[in-house]
Write an enzyme that holds these catalytic residues in place. Structure first.
Site, mmCIF file in Angstrom:
data_model
loop_
_atom_site.group_PDB
_atom_site.id
_atom_site.type_symbol
_atom_site.label_atom_id
_atom_site.label_comp_id
_atom_site.label_asym_id
_atom_site.label_seq_id
_atom_site.Cartn_x
_atom_site.Cartn_y
_atom_site.Cartn_z
ATOM 1 N N CYS A 1 5.718 6.960 13.659
ATOM 2 C CA CYS A 1 4.293 7.111 13.350
ATOM 3 C C CYS A 1 3.579 5.854 13.814
ATOM 4 C CB CYS A 1 4.058 7.418 11.870
ATOM 5 S SG CYS A 1 4.553 6.107 10.724
ATOM 6 N N ARG B 1 4.120 7.831 7.007
ATOM 7 C CA ARG B 1 4.727 9.114 7.373
ATOM 8 C C ARG B 1 6.168 9.000 7.836
ATOM 9 N NH1 ARG B 1 0.097 10.406 11.576
ATOM 10 N NH2 ARG B 1 0.224 8.136 11.621
ATOM 11 N N ASP C 1 -2.503 11.451 9.033
ATOM 12 C CA ASP C 1 -2.236 10.123 8.475
ATOM 13 C C ASP C 1 -2.810 10.053 7.053
ATOM 14 O OD1 ASP C 1 -2.023 7.460 7.909
ATOM 15 O OD2 ASP C 1 -2.729 6.781 9.871
HETATM 16 P P1 4NP Z 1 1.539 5.594 9.105
HETATM 17 O O1 4NP Z 1 0.148 5.236 8.409
HETATM 18 O O2 4NP Z 1 1.296 5.599 10.593
HETATM 19 O O3 4NP Z 1 1.839 6.972 8.590
HETATM 20 O O4 4NP Z 1 2.521 4.537 8.651
HETATM 21 C C1 4NP Z 1 -0.573 4.086 8.719
HETATM 22 C C2 4NP Z 1 -0.312 2.925 8.033
HETATM 23 C C3 4NP Z 1 -1.019 1.775 8.324
HETATM 24 C C4 4NP Z 1 -1.983 1.800 9.304
HETATM 25 C C5 4NP Z 1 -2.241 2.962 9.997
HETATM 26 C C6 4NP Z 1 -1.517 4.109 9.708
HETATM 27 N N1 4NP Z 1 -2.730 0.620 9.587
HETATM 28 O O5 4NP Z 1 -3.630 0.711 10.413
HETATM 29 O O6 4NP Z 1 -2.447 -0.424 9.021
#
Ligand code: 4NP
Length: 153
Positions: free
Chosen positions: A7, A13, A123
């Site tokens: 991800c 995720r 997300d």
């Molecule tokens: P992930 O969610 O891609 O599902 O881990 C996110 C977690 C943090 C960030 C973006 C998406 N961020 O920009 O810090």
């Protein structure tokens, strides 16, 4: 079979996908490897987001051993299957692929449960829909493990 979940941040995720897959694979006694990584490295070394840990724990899955890491080009050599959570992750991984063989290892995770729909796992970082994401990934895991088991027979 070595599977990598990918991800953006590797804190919401893909750690959940890793935990769910490992849980189901262990129940089936399959000797597969599952790991996860993020296309971005902002959270490197961190535990999964507390909301991912809580939803996993609700279903009996422990994510406390996991630490975020950034996707590397060597991952495309070392894993057999690389499962992207959304289109942005998918395109990012494809850019790292150096050969057609590596490109063919990359898939979007929801296409196993919902063939050819190209749907994204949304997300949940800002909208808090962790239960929804859990349910999507749980179905995705059942469908993809079943498919892989028949392909490996
Ligand atoms: P992930 O969610 O891609 O599902 O881990 C996110 C977690 C943090 C960030 C973006 C998406 N961020 O920009 O810090």
């Amino acid at each position: 079979m070595k599977i990598l979940m990918v991800c953006l941040g590797n804190i919401c995720r893909s750690p959940l996908a890793e935990g769910i897959f490992k849980h189901k694979i262990a129940e089936k006694g399959l000797d597969w490897t599952v790991d996860s990584a993020g296309t971005g490295g902002w959270h490197e070394g961190e535990l999964p987001d507390h909301r991912s840990m809580a939803i996993a724990q609700k279903y009996g899955i422990d994510l406390r051993y996991q630490r975020a890491r950034k996707l590397q080009s060597i991952d495309l050599q070392q894993f057999d299957l690389i499962l992207a959570m959304d289109e942005m992750n998918y395109q990012h991984i494809l850019k790292l692929a150096k050969t057609t063989e590596q490109q063919q290892k990359v898939a979007k995770i929801l296409n196993f449960a919902h063939p050819n729909t190209d749907a994204d796992v949304p997300d949940p970082y800002y909208d808090n829909r962790f239960e929804h994401v859990y349910q999507l990934l749980d179905k995705a895991a059942d469908a993809s493990i079943a498919r892989l088991e028949t392909e490996l027979e």
